[in-house]
Design a protein around this motif. Structure first.
Motif: not given
Length: 381
Positions: A361-374
């Motif tokens: 069972y494999k789950q491939s993902f793509q994430l995104s956000r608007e910049g750096l730093g938590a």
């Protein structure tokens, strides 16, 4: 499937029912959830023929449970917790007889219940606001287990009947998708929470759900991803500005400046690319129009600005489902830890692809956000 993970198949022309005999013929299952368009699935069955009905046709085809138009529900139970992976309609069917006995396969492909919203075109006068329109269009589909979750947009005002009477035209899917874009919202169908149920969501791009369990790497035994990589593209950000003449007949005012701000989604980065990469930021101008609502123009500028910034930092990888112990859902938030301050923190899950076969069972993902730093000191482990 992995130890501790069980896949349950339900299917039927009207009410999906458990089909353990068909599940025994499963070869592979692929499901893709993305924030663009409808979710899709593909199921490959082994095509076997027997001495009784084999002379007529494949038994799996004679059962009429994998024909085009059949409803399919996939439920994955991980660590004794059942979760609906897909609830959709078969739209394509393919037979590969094979050149040897037992080598044939039957592949069915389909989409989520949103495909049913895209079949019947309507045209009707509607004097109400878009929230009421959404409930009106989605109401007839309640019999399918489709529950509306409509969040009123802040800019949703009914039209002035003395000036115009809107006549929405198109399918329910097309109309609601267009209306959502006008308010910088999204419209999609979410499977679950129970088999045979789905949620038609009309609201902000990031739903007000708790972040999912964190994706962990570089932390030894706590790792739950097999691979992950990050990219930061400083050329993605675009600032939208312009001048707009408001169409309010009660007042005559000169053109007003419009300045798009990335305020339509919760901030996920401490250092937004729009400001940190200002020297290479693109600028786009809105055309001035004779009849335009200033608030809507400001919303459009902010929407276009936000859409360009949310993909400034992206991540892609593959999840270790056994260690993660749950399904990763698209269109929601997830934490990332173990890669350092610049790329740790919360991300928007842009897409998830599930690949299932026996023992895997494999789950491939793509994430995104608007910049750096938590922006948060910690994430849900």
């Amino acid at each position: 499937m992995l130890p501790g993970a069980v896949l349950t198949l339900l299917c039927g022309p009207a009410v999906p029912l458990p089909a353990p005999d068909l599940a025994a013929l499963l070869d592979t299952v692929s499901v893709s959830h993305s924030d663009e368009g409808r979710s899709t699935f593909q199921i490959v069955f082994r095509a076997l023929r027997d001495a009784v009905t084999g002379l007529i046709d494949y038994p799996i085809l004679l059962s009429q449970r994998v024909k085009v138009g059949t409803r399919v529900v996939l439920v994955v139970t991980v660590n004794a917790i059942p979760q609906v992976l897909m609830d959709g309609i078969i739209t394509h069917q393919q037979l590969n007889p094979g050149d040897k006995p037992g080598s044939g396969s039957i592949t069915v492909t389909g989409e989520d219940l949103g495909v049913l919203l895209d079949q019947l075109e309507v045209r009707m006068p509607f004097p109400g606001n878009d929230t009421a329109l959404a409930y009106t269009l989605l109401g007839p589909y309640a019999a399918l287990g489709l529950t509306p979750m409509v969040l009123p947009p802040p800019t949703d005002v009914p039209p002035d009947p003395t000036r115009e009477l809107p006549h929405p035209q198109g399918t329910a899917w097309a109309i609601l998708t267009q209306k959502a874009q006008q308010h910088s919202f999204v419209f999609f169908v979410l499977p679950g929470p129970l088999p045979g149920q789905s949620i038609a969501y009309f609201g902000p791009r990031i739903p007000a759900f708790l972040p999912q369990r964190a994706l962990t790497t570089g932390m030894g035994a706590a790792n739950n991803v097999t691979s992950i990589s990050f990219q930061h593209d400083g050329t993605q950000s675009t600032q939208v500005i312009g001048l707009v003449q408001d169409d309010n007949p009660a007042a005559t005012v000169p053109p007003l400046p419009v300045y798009g701000l990335p305020l339509l989604t919760p901030p996920l980065a401490a250092m937004p690319s729009l400001y940190v990469n200002a020297p290479i930021m693109k600028t786009k101008f809105l055309e001035a129009t004779a009849r335009a609502n200033y608030v809507r123009a400001l919303l459009q500028a902010s929407s276009e600005t936000t859409a360009s910034t949310v993909k400034s930092v992206t991540a892609s990888g593959e999840l270790d489902t056994a260690r993660y112990g749950a399904l990763l859902y698209a269109r929601q938030l997830v934490g990332v830890r173990g890669v350092g301050y610049s790329f740790d923190g919360l991300y928007y899950v842009k897409s998830v692809s599930h690949s299932i076969r026996r023992g895997e069972y494999k789950q491939s993902f793509q994430l995104s956000r608007e910049g750096l730093g938590a922006t948060v000191p910690a994430v849900i482990p």
